[in-house]
Motif scaffolding. Sequence first.
Motif, PDB file in Angstrom:
ATOM      1  N   LYS A 103      -6.022   1.241  -4.135  1.00 55.51           N
ATOM      2  CA  LYS A 103      -5.872   1.633  -2.729  1.00 55.51           C
ATOM      3  C   LYS A 103      -6.900   0.934  -1.841  1.00 55.51           C
ATOM      4  O   LYS A 103      -6.734   0.877  -0.625  1.00 55.51           O
TER       5      LYS A 103
ATOM      6  N   PRO B 215       0.815  -1.224   0.000  1.00 54.99           N
ATOM      7  CA  PRO B 215       0.000   0.000   0.000  1.00 54.99           C
ATOM      8  C   PRO B 215       0.847   1.272   0.000  1.00 54.99           C
ATOM      9  O   PRO B 215       0.481   2.254  -0.645  1.00 54.99           O
TER      10      PRO B 215
ATOM     11  N   ASP C 121      -8.649  -2.373  -0.567  1.00 50.86           N
ATOM     12  CA  ASP C 121      -8.298  -3.802  -0.507  1.00 50.86           C
ATOM     13  C   ASP C 121      -9.307  -4.673  -1.254  1.00 50.86           C
ATOM     14  O   ASP C 121      -8.927  -5.601  -1.979  1.00 50.86           O
TER      15      ASP C 121
ATOM     16  N   LYS D  85       0.702   4.228  -2.829  1.00 46.63           N
ATOM     17  CA  LYS D  85       0.460   5.627  -2.504  1.00 46.63           C
ATOM     18  C   LYS D  85       1.593   6.511  -3.026  1.00 46.63           C
ATOM     19  O   LYS D  85       1.357   7.586  -3.587  1.00 46.63           O
TER      20      LYS D  85
END
Length: 378
Positions: free
Chosen positions: A58, A18, A60, A22
């Motif tokens: 982003k 993650p 799940d 980002k």
Amino acid sequence: MSKRDFYEVLGLQRGASPDEIKKAYRQKAKALHPDSNSDNPDAEAQFKEVNEAYDTLKDDQKRAAYDRFGHAAFDGGMGGMGAGARGHGDFASAFSDVFEDLFGDFMGQRGGGGRRAQRGSDLRYNLRVTLEEAYTGSQKTINVPASVACSSCNGSGAEGGAEPVTCPTCSGMGKVRAQQGFFTVERTCPTCSGMGQIVKNPCKACGGAGRVEKERALSVNIPPGVETGTRIRLAGEGEAGLRGGPSGDLYIFIEVRDHALFQRDGVNLYCRVPVGMSAAALGGDIEVPTIDGGRSRVKIPAGSQTGRQMRLRGKGMPALRGGGVGDMMIELAVETPVNLTARQKELLREFDALSEDNNPESSSFFSKVKGFWDSMKS
């Protein structure tokens, strides 16, 4: 034209973390933002493509569906929402997302779990000390009114210390969005007030806040050499955090009181000492006080005038955090006698008659005055 792979759009490999997603998104969004690429006609389309990819990866659940079915996971045939219904690529939604991700961390307003436990506010305390305390250093006890963690619920805000539950309105995000025509409006969740969590059974002692008002006694170490404006930080001694969040810090601002004998200038001290007219004329020794409570003898040269300074090395203030000690400057103030007796007046008149050559400064001044008047006449 078929859509590009979302991982390819962001320049990532499948299995990226993650944080990597980002980071890649921020770099791409900054580089492709339409406002910074007015000369690139494809920038807006590429910008929307990056936001569409990030919006999926982003999350799940969306990412898991995309990894399994690809773009088909979001087509109408898969039972999901079509691209038009979901608003993928919508510029207003994209702008809201990129603004949040680019500036949310800086502004401290990101939603979700980060807002559930809020850090307490920093506090300021103004503390006045004497010049002697600033010289030697001291230990002070202060009483600080502040919010502290509630002992009944251990700071959780829930009765019996139970854990708060995720807010059902915002699903823990702390904010809700509503589409109003072209724009997406985002506002604080009205149910949890932006916390992302709610307390079903609030603690009776603190009303669900997790903290209560209480006065605390704290011991503060004042180091030698502090000045007015010196700031001392006590980490974690500020206001308690909300619902178990970390406490803020306490900042103590020092104010050094004026002294009856000494004036301070950084690490140096100044002491104005009056001396009699005869002592200034004849010279001699005087005794002066020092900030450590001691005494020092100073020799006055014969013929000293008001304003003459003499230095006592090492008798000033210590520098904060080491760095030596300053000096003390003795400044003479020649005092004119008052309330003279008849005999004293007689002696002074006799002295004055014999002292034509004993006042060089007066002679020089009046010589200049005479020259000034003569030049005005001519």
